[in-house]
Design an enzyme around this catalytic site. Structure first.
Site, PDB file in Angstrom:
ATOM      1  N   ARG A 108       0.854  -1.189   0.000  1.00  0.00           N
ATOM      2  CA  ARG A 108       0.000   0.000   0.000  1.00  0.00           C
ATOM      3  C   ARG A 108       0.889   1.238   0.000  1.00  0.00           C
ATOM      4  O   ARG A 108       1.685   1.433   0.909  1.00  0.00           O
ATOM      5  CB  ARG A 108      -0.910   0.019   1.228  1.00  0.00           C
ATOM      6  CG  ARG A 108      -1.706   1.319   1.380  1.00  0.00           C
ATOM      7  CD  ARG A 108      -2.621   1.242   2.582  1.00  0.00           C
ATOM      8  NE  ARG A 108      -3.360   2.461   2.803  1.00  0.00           N
ATOM      9  CZ  ARG A 108      -3.024   3.400   3.700  1.00  0.00           C
ATOM     10  NH1 ARG A 108      -1.950   3.261   4.463  1.00  0.00           N
ATOM     11  NH2 ARG A 108      -3.767   4.483   3.845  1.00  0.00           N
ATOM     12  N   GLU A 198      -7.028   8.787   6.148  1.00  0.00           N
ATOM     13  CA  GLU A 198      -7.302   9.436   7.423  1.00  0.00           C
ATOM     14  C   GLU A 198      -7.727  10.904   7.296  1.00  0.00           C
ATOM     15  O   GLU A 198      -7.034  11.796   7.800  1.00  0.00           O
ATOM     16  CB  GLU A 198      -6.073   9.339   8.332  1.00  0.00           C
ATOM     17  CG  GLU A 198      -5.673   7.911   8.623  1.00  0.00           C
ATOM     18  CD  GLU A 198      -4.584   7.796   9.687  1.00  0.00           C
ATOM     19  OE1 GLU A 198      -4.088   8.823  10.162  1.00  0.00           O
ATOM     20  OE2 GLU A 198      -4.250   6.650  10.047  1.00  0.00           O
ATOM     21  N   ASN A 340      -7.168   2.053   9.704  1.00  0.00           N
ATOM     22  CA  ASN A 340      -5.850   2.283  10.299  1.00  0.00           C
ATOM     23  C   ASN A 340      -6.048   2.372  11.805  1.00  0.00           C
ATOM     24  O   ASN A 340      -6.868   3.169  12.272  1.00  0.00           O
ATOM     25  CB  ASN A 340      -5.243   3.613   9.842  1.00  0.00           C
ATOM     26  CG  ASN A 340      -5.000   3.667   8.344  1.00  0.00           C
ATOM     27  OD1 ASN A 340      -5.163   2.666   7.646  1.00  0.00           O
ATOM     28  ND2 ASN A 340      -4.605   4.816   7.848  1.00  0.00           N
ATOM     29  N   TYR A 342      -3.962   2.043  15.837  1.00  0.00           N
ATOM     30  CA  TYR A 342      -2.690   1.882  16.539  1.00  0.00           C
ATOM     31  C   TYR A 342      -2.843   1.681  18.036  1.00  0.00           C
ATOM     32  O   TYR A 342      -1.996   1.075  18.666  1.00  0.00           O
ATOM     33  CB  TYR A 342      -1.809   3.125  16.312  1.00  0.00           C
ATOM     34  CG  TYR A 342      -1.279   3.244  14.894  1.00  0.00           C
ATOM     35  CD1 TYR A 342      -2.039   3.841  13.886  1.00  0.00           C
ATOM     36  CD2 TYR A 342      -0.029   2.750  14.564  1.00  0.00           C
ATOM     37  CE1 TYR A 342      -1.573   3.937  12.598  1.00  0.00           C
ATOM     38  CE2 TYR A 342       0.457   2.855  13.259  1.00  0.00           C
ATOM     39  CZ  TYR A 342      -0.324   3.452  12.287  1.00  0.00           C
ATOM     40  OH  TYR A 342       0.160   3.540  10.998  1.00  0.00           O
ATOM     41  N   GLU A 406      -3.281   0.053   8.095  1.00  0.00           N
ATOM     42  CA  GLU A 406      -2.116   0.528   8.858  1.00  0.00           C
ATOM     43  C   GLU A 406      -2.206   0.013  10.281  1.00  0.00           C
ATOM     44  O   GLU A 406      -3.265   0.112  10.917  1.00  0.00           O
ATOM     45  CB  GLU A 406      -2.056   2.054   8.939  1.00  0.00           C
ATOM     46  CG  GLU A 406      -1.525   2.733   7.723  1.00  0.00           C
ATOM     47  CD  GLU A 406      -1.401   4.244   7.918  1.00  0.00           C
ATOM     48  OE1 GLU A 406      -1.214   4.714   9.058  1.00  0.00           O
ATOM     49  OE2 GLU A 406      -1.506   4.956   6.910  1.00  0.00           O
TER      50      GLU A 406
HETATM   51  C1  FCB Z   1      -0.966   7.428  10.457  1.00  0.00           C
HETATM   52  C2  FCB Z   1      -0.618   8.005   9.108  1.00  0.00           C
HETATM   53  C3  FCB Z   1       0.667   7.472   8.553  1.00  0.00           C
HETATM   54  C4  FCB Z   1       1.730   7.311   9.612  1.00  0.00           C
HETATM   55  C5  FCB Z   1       1.192   6.576  10.803  1.00  0.00           C
HETATM   56  C6  FCB Z   1       2.208   6.348  11.886  1.00  0.00           C
HETATM   57  O1  FCB Z   1      -1.846   8.268  11.123  1.00  0.00           O
HETATM   58  O2  FCB Z   1      -1.630   7.712   8.181  1.00  0.00           O
HETATM   59  O3  FCB Z   1       1.075   8.318   7.516  1.00  0.00           O
HETATM   60  O4  FCB Z   1       2.285   8.518   9.937  1.00  0.00           O
HETATM   61  O5  FCB Z   1       0.097   7.256  11.327  1.00  0.00           O
END
Ligand code: FCB
Length: 569
Positions: A108, A198, A340, A342, A406
């Site tokens: 990607r 995003e 995405n 985290y 992500e």
């Molecule tokens: C996300 C972004 C990506 C990268 C990651 C760590 O929010 O989409 O570009 O910076 O965080």
């Protein structure tokens, strides 16, 4: 004889964690063995501005990130910029080598709009930019790696910012013309498209808080306006693909949306549960509700922003509304869900001040971390949030195919032996596996962020997200595989985390007179501080007081019967 000790083993009760509502922490964090569907799409992610460099090479036009990083006082750590970054513009073969070595099935990446159209408009088309992406896509296809293309990852052509950026609705047509060109030019080989990456961060950080370009600080109004235009632009491009290209190119199109999992602070307080759900609606739902549900914003947003606008004596809500025709045009404009994610936040209801108006206050919540969660450079690592957010998606948007586009970990110091990154991927992917296998979430792919260290926006090069290390002090930008890269390839090769044959569950009885004492050692793939703090030794009982972190504990019984216990405190 080997077997896995399950959660209810009475003599391990000392290890049981405090119960949380529903499932205990112990059960929640148990390691799970299994595999994904055969055609699961394993990949890695990157974005143009973060890796390409060549910021003005061969006629490329400046983007808002070029101008922002070139302007003093921009708050980027060390005044870093993406002028050279990983130099991927000149190191295409090196990048392809990494992807082949990782054995990923998909890559990607994003296209730089101003590399293709230096002024943002089709009449400025730049042959060299188009060639670069053609070579990249051809290289991927030749290596049987599926290209997953994001059309826009925050780097708007500066020329379009000069006419107001996303605050100017004429960007809808301009974005459509750029997307149409990309479908026409690359769509014979690209079958997975994402319009935006995003957009929430673009709207809030770029137009609310103003810490991202274009640096507009208008927290109560502009983010809602910007998002409104972006949603329409997304829908416009979806319809273009649908009407002109889908039949011949047979691809899918969506957008990548992001959120942390939002965990209510007190799961017994309806106010906190509502606040956590609202936080998901204001982040993910802001874009996903119109696109995946009914063409309109989530009720939680309409109510909160509407009510607060009224109390602020405004004639209309600060949240714009769509006409019925627009709603029909916007709903169902994505074929798959791209997420995405985290981290996780703990959310509690709060009633903030009314003025000045702000998106942040419209949320009526506080967000906090739990100090026991392992920190990283950017977020806390909370693997179980992955499973919960995937389940929430299924509840909220139905049984749509989901791709995690992500997920990864940023570290300030990251050596080649990056055990902590392995720990992150292992536990997060394991939770995704539970969502897929145990909860029936229709998860079809997972992209690790990121294939290599790169320009991490306001953090510059100070935070490392890479499976590969990049030496930014060396003009050749050499890339070196970290241990986590090997680990990720192993996961890909196994298509998940299957149980080793020798670890399979066995039924049987111990000899009657076995006296049991337990040998405890810590598997090297877990957190290094724990690893070094516990020296393998013999225990007659398991009363441990360790920080709540994942442990793989190997228990050996004197009669040479091994008990392997993958355990979590
Ligand atoms: C996300 C972004 C990506 C990268 C990651 C760590 O929010 O989409 O570009 O910076 O965080």
């Amino acid at each position: 004889l080997k077997f896995i000790v399950g959660g209810e083993a009475g003599w391990l009760s000392g290890l049981r964690a405090r119960p949380r509502v529903g499932r205990s922490w112990f059960e929640r964090d148990l390691f799970y063995h299994g595999t994904f569907r055969d055609d699961f799409l394993w990949g890695v992610s990157s974005s143009a501005y973060q890796i390409e460099g060549g910021w003005d090479a061969d006629g490329k036009g400046p983007s808002i990130w070029d101008n922002f990083t070139h302007t003093p006082g921009n708050n980027v750590v060390n005044n870093d910029n993406g002028d050279i970054a990983c130099d991927s513009y000149n190191k295409l073969e090196e990048d392809l080598n990494i992807l082949r070595a990782l054995r990923v099935k998909a890559y990607r990446f994003s296209l730089s709009w101003s590399r293709i159209f230096p002024t943002g408009r089709i009449d400025s088309v730049n042959k060299y930019g188009v060639d670069y992406y053609n070579r990249l896509i051809d290289g991927l296809v030749a290596s049987s790696i599926i290209p997953m293309v994001t059309l826009y990852h925050w780097d708007l052509p500066q020329a379009l910012q000069d006419i107001g950026g996303w605050d100017n609705p004429s960007l809808i047509e301009l974005f459509d013309s750029y997307a149409d060109f990309c479908f026409r030019t690359f769509g014979d080989r690209v079958q997975f498209w994402m319009t935006f990456n995003e957009p929430m961060y673009e709207a809030w950080l770029g137009y609310g808080e103003g810490v991202f370009p274009p640096g507009v600080k208008d927290p109560g109004y502009a983010p809602y306006r910007i998002a409104h235009t972006i949603i329409k632009a997304h829908a416009r491009v979806y319809h273009t693909y649908d009407e002109k290209y889908r039949e011949s190119q047979k691809g899918v199109i969506s957008l990548s949306l992001s959120t942390h999992w939002m965990e209510p602070k007190s799961p017994n307080l309806p106010g906190d549960i509502e606040a956590a759900d609202r936080a998901l609606q204001f982040s993910l739902g802001w874009f996903a509700h119109p696109i995946f549900r009914n063409g309109d914003y989530p009720d939680a947003m309409k109510w909160k922003v509407g009510n607060r606008s009224e109390l602020q004596n405004l004639a209309t809500s600060r949240l714009p509304s769509f006409t019925e025709e627009e709603k029909r045009y916007i709903r169902n404009t994505a074929d798959v869900f791209c997420l995405n994610t985290y981290s996780t936040k703990i959310v509690k209801h709060r009633t903030p001040q009314l003025n000045p108006p702000s998106y942040e206050n419209d949320l009526e919540r506080t967000e906090e971390d739990d100090n026991s969660w392992p920190s990283t450079a950017v977020n806390r690592a909370v693997p179980w949030g992955m499973r919960r957010v995937l389940n929430w998606l299924k509840e909220e948007y139905g049984d749509i195919p989901i791709y995690v586009t992500e997920n990864g970990v940023g570290l300030k110091k990251s050596q080649i032996e990056d055990i902590d990154r392995i720990f992150f991927f292992k536990t997060y992917i394991n939770e995704a596996l539970k969502a897929y296998n145990l909860d029936g979430v229709n998860l079809q792919g997972y992209m690790a962020w990121s294939m290599m260290d790169n320009f991490e926006w306001l953090q510059g090069y100070s935070v490392k997200f890479g499976l590969y290390q990049v030496d930014f002090n060396d003009t050749n930008r050499p890339r070196t595989a970290r241990t986590s890269a090997r680990y990720y390839t192993e996961v890909i090769n196994n298509n998940g985390m299957p149980l080793d044959k020798e670890d399979e569950f066995l039924y049987g009885e111990f000899p009657k007179a076995t006296s049991i004492s337990i040998y405890l050692s810590i598997h090297p793939s877990i957190h290094p501080s724990i690893h070094s703090s516990i020296h393998p030794s013999t225990y007659s009982s398991l009363s441990l007081s360790l920080p709540p972190i994942y442990l793989s504990i190997y228990l050996h019984i004197y009669t040479h019967i091994d008990i392997t216990c993958t355990y979590v405190l």
